[in-house]
Design an enzyme around this catalytic site. Structure first.
Site, PDB file in Angstrom:
ATOM      1  N   GLU A  47      40.965  24.397  43.740  1.00 45.20           N
ATOM      2  CA  GLU A  47      41.574  25.611  43.197  1.00 45.20           C
ATOM      3  C   GLU A  47      42.425  25.306  41.968  1.00 45.20           C
ATOM      4  O   GLU A  47      42.453  26.071  41.020  1.00 45.20           O
ATOM      5  CB  GLU A  47      42.421  26.318  44.267  1.00 45.20           C
ATOM      6  CG  GLU A  47      41.592  26.906  45.401  1.00 45.20           C
ATOM      7  CD  GLU A  47      40.578  27.935  44.917  1.00 45.20           C
ATOM      8  OE1 GLU A  47      40.746  28.503  43.823  1.00 45.20           O
ATOM      9  OE2 GLU A  47      39.598  28.169  45.651  1.00 45.20           O
ATOM     10  N   TYR A 130      48.035  33.252  43.381  1.00 45.73           N
ATOM     11  CA  TYR A 130      46.590  33.068  43.573  1.00 45.73           C
ATOM     12  C   TYR A 130      46.299  31.815  44.402  1.00 45.73           C
ATOM     13  O   TYR A 130      45.555  31.861  45.394  1.00 45.73           O
ATOM     14  CB  TYR A 130      45.849  32.983  42.217  1.00 45.73           C
ATOM     15  CG  TYR A 130      44.454  32.474  42.450  1.00 45.73           C
ATOM     16  CD1 TYR A 130      43.457  33.344  42.891  1.00 45.73           C
ATOM     17  CD2 TYR A 130      44.148  31.124  42.337  1.00 45.73           C
ATOM     18  CE1 TYR A 130      42.193  32.875  43.212  1.00 45.73           C
ATOM     19  CE2 TYR A 130      42.894  30.647  42.657  1.00 45.73           C
ATOM     20  CZ  TYR A 130      41.922  31.518  43.082  1.00 45.73           C
ATOM     21  OH  TYR A 130      40.678  31.049  43.417  1.00 45.73           O
ATOM     22  N   ASP A 148      41.947  36.942  41.198  1.00 49.05           N
ATOM     23  CA  ASP A 148      41.758  36.142  39.978  1.00 49.05           C
ATOM     24  C   ASP A 148      40.949  36.990  38.994  1.00 49.05           C
ATOM     25  O   ASP A 148      40.752  38.193  39.228  1.00 49.05           O
ATOM     26  CB  ASP A 148      41.094  34.785  40.293  1.00 49.05           C
ATOM     27  CG  ASP A 148      39.623  34.936  40.635  1.00 49.05           C
ATOM     28  OD1 ASP A 148      39.156  36.089  40.852  1.00 49.05           O
ATOM     29  OD2 ASP A 148      38.911  33.915  40.661  1.00 49.05           O
TER      30      ASP A 148
END
Ligand code: SF4
Length: 366
Positions: A47, A130, A148
């Site tokens: 991520e 996020y 996102d």
């Protein structure tokens, strides 16, 4: 306050997304196989790497990284220089610095186990809303929402919103995530955005949730969301001093809290109004290291776009003219022979300057 919703019920929308995801999900190195428990360290790393960066770019970096730092403990025990070297070329280096700091914190405070508690995880360096949603839902099965760029586009189309407000996007994500397999659900929305509900020319014919999509019903999917108004980006002319002495080039390590902090670079200064690149290069070396240098010709102009500023690096070759370097404005310095340059973590623009500078050296320029 009511927020815009897609057509039809959210439970049916969830079910369709999950069914589609099971059939169409891409095989990515950081994704656990169905039924396999995801490794929080790998999920978190992926991520962080995927922020602002394409899947195909990340793939080789991800694999090399795990060879070098196979566990969170391995990462926490490594010096920052090694971490930045592995990150070299991916850009947005604060991601790597923060991830390293966070790994150290996890090693110290949680015995190396990534905390599965959203609040504890969110308190770690570099963990935004996020990243927290992604790691908590994917690695720990928590019902945590995420938004996102892909999710934003998909939601804007489901709700037919030209300029969806952040609060509305998060409210929809929050309403959608509760239920079975929250991590897969979040990934399904992102996957839909990456492969079907793409920015230009969405493939609505293949879309598993078009019955829920207000933009599809209205025929407005190509205008949802409207492009954001781009702010003009400022520009800087920066002189980079390529100082040569006895066949070696002078490199500096930038302070950790500066732009490109912790990375190696040629000494540099932003040109002042009316200042030549040569004068700025000499100033960079004098003020940054206490070294006198004599500027020669400009050997390269390398443009580079950062998030908030565009920079043109004017690489000026300089001859050392006296003084031993002292780290006045930099963390460290080194005289590097051309064959040693590969060992330093250099950002892309600096790597280009180094290549041009060593070419110049090979051809008798310096
Ligand atoms: Fe996107 Fe088209 Fe599906 Fe709507 S129907 S979500 S616009 S792909």
């Amino acid at each position: 306050m009511t927020h815009p919703r897609p057509h039809g019920g959210l439970p049916l929308l969830r079910e369709r997304l999950l069914r589609w995801y099971d059939e169409h999900r891409r095989d990515l190195p950081w994704r656990a196989a169905p039924g396999e428990a995801p490794d929080p360290y790998r999920v978190w790393l992926s991520e962080v790497m995927l922020q602002q960066t394409r899947v195909e770019t990340v793939r080789p970096y991800f694999e090399r990284w795990l060879e070098r730092f196979p566990s969170l403990h391995a990462l926490a025990g490594a010096p920052l220089d090694d971490v930045l070297k592995q990150w070299e070329g991916l850009g947005y280096y604060s991601r790597a610095r923060n991830f390293h700091r966070a790994a150290r914190e996890v090693a110290e405070r949680y015995a190396g186990e990534v905390p599965g508690d959203p609040e504890a995880f969110r308190a770690l360096p570099g963990v935004g809303r996020y990243t927290a949603g992604a790691v908590m839902s994917i690695a720990f099965g928590r019902e945590e929402p995420l938004v996102d760029g892909n999710v934003r586009r998909v939601f804007a189309r489901w709700t037919d919103a030209p300029e969806p407000a952040e609060a509305e996007l998060w409210a929809l994500a929050d309403a959608l995530v509760p239920g079975e397999r929250p991590g897969d659900l979040n990934q399904a929305v992102m996957e839909l955005g990456a492969t079907v509900c793409v920015p230009r020319g969405p493939r609505c014919g293949e879309c598993p949730v078009r019955e829920h999509c207000r933009a599809f019903a209205a025929g407005t999917q190509d205008q949802r969301p409207l492009p954001r108004k781009a702010k003009p980006t400022p520009h800087e002319d920066t002189a980079s001093a390529v100082v040569e002495h006895e066949g070696r080039l002078l490199l500096v390590r930038r302070p950790v809290d500066a732009r490109l902090g912790g990375m190696w670079a040629f000494p540099a200064a932003v040109r002042r109004p009316g200042e030549t690149s040569g004068a700025a290069a000499e100033r960079a070396v004098r003020e940054g290291l206490g070294v006198e240098a004599r500027a020669g010709e400009e050997i390269a102009r390398v443009p580079h776009a950062f998030t908030h500023v565009r920079v043109t690096y004017h690489a000026v070759r300089c001859a050392w003219a006296g003084g031993a370097p002292r780290p006045l404005a930099y963390d460290a310095w080194a005289w590097a022979a051309p064959e040693e340059l590969d060992a330093f973590a250099l950002p892309v623009a600096q790597r280009k300057i180094a290549a041009l500078a060593t070419e110049a050296t090979l051809f008798g320029g310096l």
